[in-house]
Design a protein around this motif. Structure first.
Motif, short mmCIF file in Angstrom:
data_model
loop_
_atom_site.label_atom_id
_atom_site.label_comp_id
_atom_site.label_asym_id
_atom_site.label_seq_id
_atom_site.Cartn_x
_atom_site.Cartn_y
_atom_site.Cartn_z
N SER A 180 13.13 -0.20 0.07
CA SER A 180 11.39 -0.16 0.09
C SER A 180 11.24 0.06 -1.43
O SER A 180 11.59 0.83 -2.10
N THR A 181 9.89 -0.66 -1.47
CA THR A 181 9.06 -0.47 -2.90
C THR A 181 7.79 -0.02 -2.39
O THR A 181 7.26 -0.66 -1.58
N SER B 189 11.30 2.18 -8.13
CA SER B 189 10.93 1.40 -6.81
C SER B 189 9.31 1.65 -6.61
O SER B 189 9.01 1.84 -5.40
N GLU B 190 8.50 1.62 -7.60
CA GLU B 190 7.05 1.64 -7.25
C GLU B 190 6.36 0.64 -8.39
O GLU B 190 6.83 0.39 -9.50
N ILE B 191 5.29 -0.06 -7.77
CA ILE B 191 4.64 -0.97 -8.66
C ILE B 191 3.01 -0.45 -8.20
O ILE B 191 2.54 -0.55 -7.33
N LEU C 113 4.63 1.46 1.50
CA LEU C 113 5.95 0.85 1.25
C LEU C 113 6.29 -0.32 1.87
O LEU C 113 5.78 -0.86 2.98
N TYR D 77 8.84 -3.73 2.54
CA TYR D 77 10.30 -4.14 2.50
C TYR D 77 10.33 -5.41 3.59
O TYR D 77 9.42 -5.66 4.32
N PRO E 200 9.75 -3.11 -10.96
CA PRO E 200 9.27 -1.92 -10.32
C PRO E 200 9.59 -0.76 -11.29
O PRO E 200 10.94 -0.63 -11.76
#
Length: 189
Positions: free
Chosen positions: A145-146, A78-80, A128, A130, A75
């Motif tokens: 969270s991602t 924290s993002e994809i 989000l 998780y 990520p």
């Protein structure tokens, strides 16, 4: 670290092992298993000792890995982000006797395994994600969270003049490319 309070009773005075004091109750922060011993003395001067072992169970490992179209991805903040028709798998280590509760795109998901797969993801699945894990010892832990962003695919259309499907050599042919959700300009040829 876990804080534990132990209380001894049925005596008039107490002495805890390891110089933990002489009060009926002691509070201690645990980082590993430990055995506590207390000696009690009654009003007749008689003494008795007892021991109690406290076991510290580890929290479940919530280290999440991500696989996009069979390739590991990391990520970015924290993002994809990926194209909506891709297949994204979120995984945590599999631990015997554990239960897994997945949350994604603001809802509780039906998945109950150590991985969650978004096959042919759609932009509606953006949100989000998780997981909450409860291990066999009853300890639970939640991953961070991602943000998963399934970007919409462009809707590309090709229109032809006069609906021609065949032309003669050296003939002119005109077509226009149109696109919804495109980020670059389209052209006519």
């Amino acid at each position: 670290n876990t804080e534990v309070t132990l209380t001894a009773n049925h005596a008039d005075s107490y002495v805890w092992g390891d110089d933990m004091g002489d009060e009926p109750s002691v509070t201690h922060t645990l980082t590993a298993d430990r055995t506590y011993t207390v000696t009690g003395t009654n009003s007749y001067g008689c003494t008795a000792s007892t021991s109690h072992t406290v076991t510290v169970n580890a929290l479940p490992d919530v280290t999440m890995t991500f696989t996009l179209n069979n390739e590991t991805v990391i990520p970015n903040n924290s993002e994809i982000d990926f194209c909506a028709d891709g297949t994204l798998t979120l995984s945590v280590p599999d631990a015997e006797g554990s239960t897994y509760t997945w949350y994604g795109a603001d809802v509780l998901l039906e998945e109950d395994g150590h991985s969650l797969t978004l096959t042919n993801a759609t932009s509606e699945q953006t949100g989000l994600y998780y997981v909450k894990i409860t291990n066999a010892n009853g300890c639970d832990n939640q991953s961070g969270s991602t943000l998963i962003v399934a970007n919409p695919l462009p809707n590309v259309a090709l229109s032809e003049d006069n609906d021609l499907t065949t032309i003669c050599a050296d003939s002119a042919f005109h077509f226009t490319v149109t696109c919804e959700a495109c980020t670059t300009a389209v052209s006519s040829y």
